[in-house]
Design a protein around this motif. Structure first.
Motif, PDB file in Angstrom:
ATOM      1  N   TYR A  39      78.874  35.313  35.200  1.00 53.76           N
ATOM      2  CA  TYR A  39      78.910  36.532  36.003  1.00 53.76           C
ATOM      3  C   TYR A  39      77.820  37.514  35.550  1.00 53.76           C
ATOM      4  O   TYR A  39      77.135  38.124  36.378  1.00 53.76           O
ATOM      5  CB  TYR A  39      80.281  37.208  35.894  1.00 53.76           C
ATOM      6  N   ILE A  58      80.108  42.911  41.060  1.00 58.26           N
ATOM      7  CA  ILE A  58      80.086  41.961  39.935  1.00 58.26           C
ATOM      8  C   ILE A  58      80.369  42.682  38.624  1.00 58.26           C
ATOM      9  O   ILE A  58      81.118  42.180  37.770  1.00 58.26           O
ATOM     10  CB  ILE A  58      78.739  41.214  39.875  1.00 58.26           C
ATOM     11  N   TYR A 113      71.678  35.000  40.937  1.00 58.23           N
ATOM     12  CA  TYR A 113      72.603  35.292  42.022  1.00 58.23           C
ATOM     13  C   TYR A 113      72.170  34.628  43.317  1.00 58.23           C
ATOM     14  O   TYR A 113      70.990  34.581  43.653  1.00 58.23           O
ATOM     15  CB  TYR A 113      72.688  36.807  42.265  1.00 58.23           C
ATOM     16  N   VAL A 118      78.164  32.346  44.718  1.00 54.70           N
ATOM     17  CA  VAL A 118      79.410  33.096  44.900  1.00 54.70           C
ATOM     18  C   VAL A 118      80.475  32.214  45.539  1.00 54.70           C
ATOM     19  O   VAL A 118      81.616  32.138  45.070  1.00 54.70           O
ATOM     20  CB  VAL A 118      79.161  34.352  45.755  1.00 54.70           C
ATOM     21  N   PHE A 122      81.881  31.048  41.909  1.00 50.83           N
ATOM     22  CA  PHE A 122      82.669  32.221  41.542  1.00 50.83           C
ATOM     23  C   PHE A 122      84.002  32.283  42.300  1.00 50.83           C
ATOM     24  O   PHE A 122      85.040  32.568  41.707  1.00 50.83           O
ATOM     25  CB  PHE A 122      81.867  33.497  41.784  1.00 50.83           C
ATOM     26  N   MET A 123      83.971  32.018  43.607  1.00 49.19           N
ATOM     27  CA  MET A 123      85.221  32.033  44.363  1.00 49.19           C
ATOM     28  C   MET A 123      86.116  30.862  43.966  1.00 49.19           C
ATOM     29  O   MET A 123      87.342  30.969  43.957  1.00 49.19           O
ATOM     30  CB  MET A 123      84.940  32.023  45.862  1.00 49.19           C
ATOM     31  N   HIS A 222      89.861  39.730  42.226  1.00 51.16           N
ATOM     32  CA  HIS A 222      88.522  39.146  42.036  1.00 51.16           C
ATOM     33  C   HIS A 222      88.106  38.218  43.171  1.00 51.16           C
ATOM     34  O   HIS A 222      86.985  38.290  43.668  1.00 51.16           O
ATOM     35  CB  HIS A 222      88.476  38.366  40.717  1.00 51.16           C
ATOM     36  N   TYR A 223      88.991  37.332  43.551  1.00 47.61           N
ATOM     37  CA  TYR A 223      88.668  36.354  44.590  1.00 47.61           C
ATOM     38  C   TYR A 223      88.195  37.056  45.857  1.00 47.61           C
ATOM     39  O   TYR A 223      87.183  36.670  46.463  1.00 47.61           O
ATOM     40  CB  TYR A 223      89.897  35.502  44.877  1.00 47.61           C
ATOM     41  N   PHE A 226      84.764  38.778  45.507  1.00 45.80           N
ATOM     42  CA  PHE A 226      83.664  37.822  45.665  1.00 45.80           C
ATOM     43  C   PHE A 226      83.522  37.396  47.123  1.00 45.80           C
ATOM     44  O   PHE A 226      82.405  37.186  47.614  1.00 45.80           O
ATOM     45  CB  PHE A 226      83.896  36.599  44.780  1.00 45.80           C
ATOM     46  N   TYR A 230      80.247  37.159  49.717  1.00 45.94           N
ATOM     47  CA  TYR A 230      79.851  35.992  50.511  1.00 45.94           C
ATOM     48  C   TYR A 230      79.768  36.338  51.996  1.00 45.94           C
ATOM     49  O   TYR A 230      78.828  35.940  52.694  1.00 45.94           O
ATOM     50  CB  TYR A 230      80.816  34.835  50.284  1.00 45.94           C
TER      51      TYR A 230
END
Length: 346
Positions: A39, A58, A113, A118, A122-123, A222-223, A226, A230
């Motif tokens: 991250y 982020i 990034y 993402v 990340f997701m 968080h999900y 992110f 997206y």
């Protein structure tokens, strides 16, 4: 929320004494930490003074992952254990699977990034057990064979309720607090109730609730944060949406030209010995190692040392940003990425 091997949840369920939870909470500390370098790298890969909206999202998640790691360490101390942070085995060798058998097909690296990063990494890391379908245009794939770290923490809660005394046995002087975090979020854990409430903070910040993308304080999990990045749209209250929220808020702009062309998964051995570029990478790794050493001291009897580690965090950021602007020798068109390699000192 992080998807882990079911064996860790089962190990909590089968625990018979507090000591059985020590290695499991150590695993949780390692996992919370393992998300931070990926991250941070995405955050630091932007060119200066660009993409402020994305940076803000982020950055907020990184701070909360640091909080979760700190809470897990406080709980381990409260139960009578000792966090182990300053050793090479604590640091993942990126690109890698994350600790605790997280989602076997997921490889997490150190990359610049991008929207694909993402969505695909990340997701995937932060996906709840049952993600709410807030967008008709996108929904991450479920991985039903795994348990989530949220379920793991819930099992820890239940086990503490079951076998721990009301006043937890750990040394109260080892509890860490800091002005860096809200005192309602990071606080001394002395009782069974303290530990249970602290675990709720981790769970809700990570995945929200089963019926809402926000926690009890109204903060987006968080999900879903992110997913904002997206979809490039803010998640806002929407009375007409099934769960009261939709991605119908202001646009989140993104220009790929504002991202440094950072080489993925840089390692120090890729840079020529004795070169200025290698020296900068070594400086980064020394700062990173100093940070982990400082955190180890902080959570092992020197709680006031947390103030020293905060200064090291800023040094780490400056060094990382300098690397991201430095051309990579022999790799035309790329700049140097951070390496996150632990340096053992005598």
């Amino acid at each position: 929320m992080l998807k882990i091997s079911p064996k860790f949840v089962n190990a909590v369920i089968n625990a018979e004494k507090l000591e059985d939870l020590f290695p499991l909470l150590q695993n949780a500390i390692e996992l919370e930490h393992a998300t931070i370098p990926p991250y941070l790298t995405a955050l630091f890969s932007f060119k200066p003074n660009t993409e402020t909206a994305i940076r803000s999202v982020i950055h907020s998640i990184v701070i909360e992952e640091m909080l979760h790691m700190s809470i897990a360490a406080n709980i381990l101390n409260a139960l009578g254990g000792e966090p182990h942070i300053s050793n090479p085995n604590f640091v993942p060798d990126y690109p890698t699977h994350l600790p605790m058998g997280i989602s076997k097909g997921l490889i997490v690296g150190i990359e610049k990034y991008s929207p694909d990063l993402v969505k695909n990494v990340f997701m995937e890391i932060e996906e709840p057990e049952d993600p709410l379908d807030l967008s008709k245009s996108f929904k991450a794939n479920a991985l039903p064979t795994f348990r989530t770290i949220g379920e793991f923490y819930q099992a820890i809660q239940q086990k503490i309720e079951e076998i721990a005394p009301e006043i937890l046995p750990g040394d109260p002087k080892r509890q860490v607090t800091s002005n860096f975090f809200d005192s309602n979020l990071l606080y001394p854990i002395h009782t069974k109730e303290d530990a249970i409430n602290a675990i709720n903070i981790i769970i809700e910040q990570g995945e929200g609730t089963s019926t809402s993308p926000v926690d009890e304080e109204g903060e987006i999990a968080h999900y879903y944060r992110f997913q904002e990045l997206y979809l490039r749209k803010k998640l806002v209250i929407d009375p007409n949406a099934p769960h009261g929220y939709s991605y119908s808020g202001p646009a989140i702009p993104f220009d790929a030209n504002n991202v440094q062309p950072m080489f993925p998964n840089t390692k120090s051995h890729m840079l020529p010995e004795g070169s200025e570029e290698r020296r900068q990478v070594d400086i980064f790794n020394n700062s990173y190692s100093d940070l982990l050493n400082g955190l180890h001291r902080t959570f092992n009897g020197e709680p006031d040392y947390i103030n020293n580690t905060i200064g090291v965090m800023f040094d780490l950021r400056l060094t990382c940003q300098k690397l991201a602007e430095t051309p990579f020798p022999g790799k035309e068109g790329y700049t140097i990425g951070p390496t996150y390699e632990f340096i053992t000192t005598a």
